[in-house]
Design an enzyme around this catalytic site. Sequence first.
Site, mmCIF file in Angstrom:
data_model
loop_
_atom_site.group_PDB
_atom_site.id
_atom_site.type_symbol
_atom_site.label_atom_id
_atom_site.label_comp_id
_atom_site.label_asym_id
_atom_site.label_seq_id
_atom_site.Cartn_x
_atom_site.Cartn_y
_atom_site.Cartn_z
ATOM 1 N N GLU A 33 0.882 -1.279 0.094
ATOM 2 C CA GLU A 33 0.048 0.344 0.233
ATOM 3 C C GLU A 33 0.936 1.425 0.327
ATOM 4 O O GLU A 33 0.162 2.151 0.731
ATOM 5 C CB GLU A 33 -1.083 -0.231 1.240
ATOM 6 C CG GLU A 33 -2.051 -0.862 1.005
ATOM 7 C CD GLU A 33 -2.678 -0.626 2.110
ATOM 8 O OE1 GLU A 33 -4.823 -0.748 1.736
ATOM 9 O OE2 GLU A 33 -2.499 -1.396 2.988
ATOM 10 N N HIS A 54 -5.088 0.713 11.318
ATOM 11 C CA HIS A 54 -6.332 -0.245 11.591
ATOM 12 C C HIS A 54 -6.467 -0.028 12.862
ATOM 13 O O HIS A 54 -7.423 -1.175 13.497
ATOM 14 C CB HIS A 54 -5.977 -1.799 11.007
ATOM 15 C CG HIS A 54 -5.308 -1.920 9.778
ATOM 16 N ND1 HIS A 54 -4.661 -1.945 9.429
ATOM 17 C CD2 HIS A 54 -6.196 -1.257 8.226
ATOM 18 C CE1 HIS A 54 -4.126 -2.250 7.652
ATOM 19 N NE2 HIS A 54 -5.001 -1.118 7.392
#
Length: 223
Positions: A33, A54
């Site tokens: 990412e 997250h």
Amino acid sequence: MVASSFTVPSTLIFTAIAGALAARALRIRGYGELVIHGEIYKARPDVNAVAHHHSMAFLPFCNSGEELLPLYHMGAQIGEKVPFWDSRDEFGDTNLLVLKPEEGRSLAKALGPYWLLLMRRHGATVAAKNLTELVFRTIYSIRNAELQLMCKAQGHALSPLTKGEARMAMERNLEPRPQARAWEYWSTRLKKAGEYPAGVPKPDSKAKSKLAPKRRAGRKNRR
């Protein structure tokens, strides 16, 4: 880039702004990412640091789409607005990871001029002008989300900051002294735990330029 628990100066990897690994790091398998960071840097010249995480405090909001609000003075770090980005809108069914440049560009567009973005059913992306500000915003935005969940559990109406309160609190929190005090506190905790990396510079509360360095020519490489 490595997991935060393993991050020391020797593990930092330099990448081109487009996300390609530098020549000396080609043998290292980076995170997929990277395009999140690269595309935000390309879209936002005022951003010099990006985090993606997250945190469980954010995931209820990422799933429900409920608006994240500044509920106390330190929570003003979330900024004027916290937009959402939903990969389904443009890309349909995916594995939810942001791996393609076009996905990163879409995310950066959704972030717009703001500092925090919630990714539906995924996590959060945080932007800042420098690393100290990024750590500060990441930590206190998580705490603000935790506070919102606790307040919701009480069953009473929320009482968020007004726009004026949020703006003034954010400006105050980003001044050199509050930033340096917070950094010193977190650094001390790391030192006591024996996890403080060697060679990390200490911010100077008297020198704003060290916390928010002026942009120089040559933005090709980022950490």
